[in-house]
Scaffold this motif. Structure first.
Motif, PDB file in Angstrom:
ATOM      1  N   MET A   1       0.846  -1.176   0.000  1.00 30.38           N
ATOM      2  CA  MET A   1       0.000   0.000   0.000  1.00 30.38           C
ATOM      3  C   MET A   1       0.888   1.234   0.000  1.00 30.38           C
ATOM      4  O   MET A   1       1.822   1.342   0.771  1.00 30.38           O
ATOM      5  CB  MET A   1      -0.900   0.009   1.233  1.00 30.38           C
ATOM      6  CG  MET A   1      -1.750   1.251   1.304  1.00 30.38           C
ATOM      7  SD  MET A   1      -2.927   1.281   2.660  1.00 30.38           S
ATOM      8  CE  MET A   1      -4.057   0.036   2.131  1.00 30.38           C
ATOM      9  N   GLN A   2       0.565   2.169  -0.899  1.00 31.69           N
ATOM     10  CA  GLN A   2       1.356   3.391  -0.956  1.00 31.69           C
ATOM     11  C   GLN A   2       0.813   4.440   0.009  1.00 31.69           C
ATOM     12  O   GLN A   2      -0.361   4.431   0.350  1.00 31.69           O
ATOM     13  CB  GLN A   2       1.382   3.938  -2.372  1.00 31.69           C
ATOM     14  CG  GLN A   2       0.076   4.502  -2.859  1.00 31.69           C
ATOM     15  CD  GLN A   2       0.222   5.152  -4.220  1.00 31.69           C
ATOM     16  OE1 GLN A   2       1.305   5.364  -4.721  1.00 31.69           O
ATOM     17  NE2 GLN A   2      -0.899   5.482  -4.823  1.00 31.69           N
ATOM     18  N   ARG A  19     -10.548  13.366   0.598  1.00 36.39           N
ATOM     19  CA  ARG A  19     -11.601  12.524   0.025  1.00 36.39           C
ATOM     20  C   ARG A  19     -11.402  12.338  -1.484  1.00 36.39           C
ATOM     21  O   ARG A  19     -11.615  11.248  -2.010  1.00 36.39           O
ATOM     22  CB  ARG A  19     -12.982  13.113   0.323  1.00 36.39           C
ATOM     23  CG  ARG A  19     -13.377  12.937   1.783  1.00 36.39           C
ATOM     24  CD  ARG A  19     -14.834  13.264   2.033  1.00 36.39           C
ATOM     25  NE  ARG A  19     -15.219  14.579   1.575  1.00 36.39           N
ATOM     26  CZ  ARG A  19     -15.336  15.662   2.339  1.00 36.39           C
ATOM     27  NH1 ARG A  19     -15.088  15.581   3.628  1.00 36.39           N
ATOM     28  NH2 ARG A  19     -15.700  16.808   1.837  1.00 36.39           N
ATOM     29  N   ALA A  20     -10.994  13.396  -2.184  1.00 37.92           N
ATOM     30  CA  ALA A  20     -10.761  13.289  -3.624  1.00 37.92           C
ATOM     31  C   ALA A  20      -9.611  12.330  -3.926  1.00 37.92           C
ATOM     32  O   ALA A  20      -9.694  11.516  -4.853  1.00 37.92           O
ATOM     33  CB  ALA A  20     -10.475  14.663  -4.221  1.00 37.92           C
ATOM     34  N   LEU A  21      -8.543  12.401  -3.142  1.00 39.48           N
ATOM     35  CA  LEU A  21      -7.406  11.499  -3.339  1.00 39.48           C
ATOM     36  C   LEU A  21      -7.801  10.049  -3.059  1.00 39.48           C
ATOM     37  O   LEU A  21      -7.407   9.137  -3.795  1.00 39.48           O
ATOM     38  CB  LEU A  21      -6.229  11.906  -2.457  1.00 39.48           C
ATOM     39  CG  LEU A  21      -5.548  13.227  -2.813  1.00 39.48           C
ATOM     40  CD1 LEU A  21      -4.571  13.629  -1.715  1.00 39.48           C
ATOM     41  CD2 LEU A  21      -4.848  13.134  -4.161  1.00 39.48           C
ATOM     42  N   GLU A  22      -8.569   9.836  -1.999  1.00 41.78           N
ATOM     43  CA  GLU A  22      -9.024   8.483  -1.682  1.00 41.78           C
ATOM     44  C   GLU A  22      -9.906   7.929  -2.799  1.00 41.78           C
ATOM     45  O   GLU A  22      -9.764   6.769  -3.196  1.00 41.78           O
ATOM     46  CB  GLU A  22      -9.773   8.479  -0.356  1.00 41.78           C
ATOM     47  CG  GLU A  22      -8.871   8.711   0.842  1.00 41.78           C
ATOM     48  CD  GLU A  22      -9.617   8.977   2.145  1.00 41.78           C
ATOM     49  OE1 GLU A  22      -8.952   8.930   3.196  1.00 41.78           O
ATOM     50  OE2 GLU A  22     -10.831   9.231   2.113  1.00 41.78           O
ATOM     51  N   ALA A  23     -10.796   8.771  -3.329  1.00 42.53           N
ATOM     52  CA  ALA A  23     -11.678   8.325  -4.418  1.00 42.53           C
ATOM     53  C   ALA A  23     -10.878   8.025  -5.676  1.00 42.53           C
ATOM     54  O   ALA A  23     -11.129   7.023  -6.357  1.00 42.53           O
ATOM     55  CB  ALA A  23     -12.741   9.384  -4.695  1.00 42.53           C
ATOM     56  N   ALA A  24      -9.904   8.870  -6.001  1.00 46.31           N
ATOM     57  CA  ALA A  24      -9.086   8.648  -7.201  1.00 46.31           C
ATOM     58  C   ALA A  24      -8.265   7.371  -7.069  1.00 46.31           C
ATOM     59  O   ALA A  24      -8.144   6.598  -8.029  1.00 46.31           O
ATOM     60  CB  ALA A  24      -8.169   9.845  -7.439  1.00 46.31           C
ATOM     61  N   ALA A  25      -7.706   7.134  -5.900  1.00 53.36           N
ATOM     62  CA  ALA A  25      -6.922   5.917  -5.682  1.00 53.36           C
ATOM     63  C   ALA A  25      -7.814   4.677  -5.800  1.00 53.36           C
ATOM     64  O   ALA A  25      -7.419   3.679  -6.403  1.00 53.36           O
ATOM     65  CB  ALA A  25      -6.243   5.961  -4.318  1.00 53.36           C
ATOM     66  N   ALA A  26      -9.015   4.754  -5.243  1.00 57.13           N
ATOM     67  CA  ALA A  26      -9.947   3.622  -5.334  1.00 57.13           C
ATOM     68  C   ALA A  26     -10.345   3.359  -6.784  1.00 57.13           C
ATOM     69  O   ALA A  26     -10.386   2.214  -7.232  1.00 57.13           O
ATOM     70  CB  ALA A  26     -11.184   3.885  -4.484  1.00 57.13           C
ATOM     71  N   GLN A  27     -10.633   4.432  -7.514  1.00 58.92           N
ATOM     72  CA  GLN A  27     -11.023   4.288  -8.924  1.00 58.92           C
ATOM     73  C   GLN A  27      -9.895   3.690  -9.758  1.00 58.92           C
ATOM     74  O   GLN A  27     -10.138   2.917 -10.677  1.00 58.92           O
ATOM     75  CB  GLN A  27     -11.429   5.643  -9.504  1.00 58.92           C
ATOM     76  CG  GLN A  27     -11.926   5.570 -10.931  1.00 58.92           C
ATOM     77  CD  GLN A  27     -12.369   6.924 -11.449  1.00 58.92           C
ATOM     78  OE1 GLN A  27     -12.278   7.945 -10.787  1.00 58.92           O
ATOM     79  NE2 GLN A  27     -12.860   6.928 -12.665  1.00 58.92           N
ATOM     80  N   ALA A  28      -8.662   4.032  -9.410  1.00 63.32           N
ATOM     81  CA  ALA A  28      -7.502   3.508 -10.137  1.00 63.32           C
ATOM     82  C   ALA A  28      -7.057   2.148  -9.606  1.00 63.32           C
ATOM     83  O   ALA A  28      -6.060   1.597 -10.077  1.00 63.32           O
ATOM     84  CB  ALA A  28      -6.342   4.491 -10.041  1.00 63.32           C
ATOM     85  N   ALA A  29      -7.788   1.603  -8.637  1.00 63.02           N
ATOM     86  CA  ALA A  29      -7.431   0.330  -8.003  1.00 63.02           C
ATOM     87  C   ALA A  29      -5.991   0.370  -7.499  1.00 63.02           C
ATOM     88  O   ALA A  29      -5.214  -0.550  -7.698  1.00 63.02           O
ATOM     89  CB  ALA A  29      -7.661  -0.835  -8.965  1.00 63.02           C
ATOM     90  N   MET A  30      -5.647   1.485  -6.840  1.00 63.99           N
ATOM     91  CA  MET A  30      -4.308   1.702  -6.324  1.00 63.99           C
ATOM     92  C   MET A  30      -4.405   1.824  -4.804  1.00 63.99           C
ATOM     93  O   MET A  30      -4.719   2.902  -4.293  1.00 63.99           O
ATOM     94  CB  MET A  30      -3.727   2.984  -6.938  1.00 63.99           C
ATOM     95  CG  MET A  30      -2.302   3.259  -6.580  1.00 63.99           C
ATOM     96  SD  MET A  30      -1.738   4.818  -7.335  1.00 63.99           S
ATOM     97  CE  MET A  30      -1.644   4.353  -9.055  1.00 63.99           C
ATOM     98  N   PRO A  31      -4.218   0.735  -4.069  1.00 64.56           N
ATOM     99  CA  PRO A  31      -4.354   0.800  -2.608  1.00 64.56           C
ATOM    100  C   PRO A  31      -3.470   1.893  -2.020  1.00 64.56           C
ATOM    101  O   PRO A  31      -2.255   1.902  -2.226  1.00 64.56           O
ATOM    102  CB  PRO A  31      -3.902  -0.582  -2.145  1.00 64.56           C
ATOM    103  CG  PRO A  31      -4.061  -1.461  -3.337  1.00 64.56           C
ATOM    104  CD  PRO A  31      -3.802  -0.585  -4.528  1.00 64.56           C
TER     105      PRO A  31
END
Length: 157
Positions: A1-2, A19-31
Motif C-alpha cells: 500500500m502506498q 476525500r478526492a485522493l481516496e476516491a481517485a486511488a480507489a477508482q484507479a485500483a491503487m491501494p
C-alpha cells in the motif's frame, strides 16, 4: 500500500482533498493511505506528496515555512528522490520563484519564474470561476481521462 502525504500547513480544504485522493486511488485500483501531515519524517517516507492551498500566496508560504523541516523534507523526497508531486491551487503557485499577489513574495523556487495575477480585459472577470476548456500541451496520465471537450472547473485570479 502506498502512502500519500497531504501536507497540512494551515491552507486549503484538506478534508475535501483527502476525500478526492481516496476516491481517485480507489477508482484507479491503487491501494493507498492518505495521511494529512506536517511531520517531516512522514513526508520523507511518502510515496507521493500533495501540497494543497487556498488563500493568498504570502500567507500560504508563511504557513509552510512555519512547519519545521517540511520544506526540506518535500525537497528531499520530490526534487532529490523523484517522488510524484501534485500542487493544487496556491500549492502549485508556491513552486515559483516569486508570487506577486498583494505584493512580491519569495516562493520555493522549484520552478523558475513569477506567479502573476491574471490580466483582464472588459470581457473577463476575476476571480475566474466556472467551467472552461483546457488543452494539455502534451500527453500525460493526469490529463488522459479528460473527455475530448476537456472541460475542467477553474477558480483562480
Amino acid at each position: 500500500m502506498q502512502t500519500i502525504a497531504l501536507i497540512d500547513y494551515g491552507a486549503g480544504n484538506l478534508r475535501s482533498v483527502e476525500r478526492a485522493l481516496e476516491a481517485a486511488a480507489a477508482q484507479a485500483a491503487m491501494p493507498s493511505r492518505v495521511v494529512m501531515t506536517d511531520d517531516p519524517a512522514i513526508v520523507r517516507s511518502a510515496d507521493r506528496i500533495v501540497l494543497p492551498g487556498q488563500g493568498a500566496f504570502d500567507d500560504c508560504m508563511k504557513g509552510l515555512e512555519a512547519r519545521s523541516g517540511v520544506i526540506e523534507a518535500m525537497d528531499e523526497r520530490v526534487r532529490q528522490k523523484g517522488a510524484p508531486f501534485l500542487g493544487i491551487c496556491v500549492g502549485m503557485q508556491l513552486l515559483a520563484d516569486e508570487g506577486l499577489e498583494h505584493g512580491g513574495y519569495r516562493g520555493l523556487g522549484w520552478i523558475g519564474g513569477v506567479c502573476r495575477p491574471l490580466k483582464t480585459g472588459a470581457a473577463e472577470r476575476v476571480p475566474h470561476m466556472g467551467w472552461n476548456e483546457a488543452e494539455p500541451l502534451r500527453a500525460h496520465p493526469v490529463s488522459a481521462p479528460l473527455s475530448p471537450a476537456r472541460h475542467v472547473y477553474f477558480c483562480h485570479s
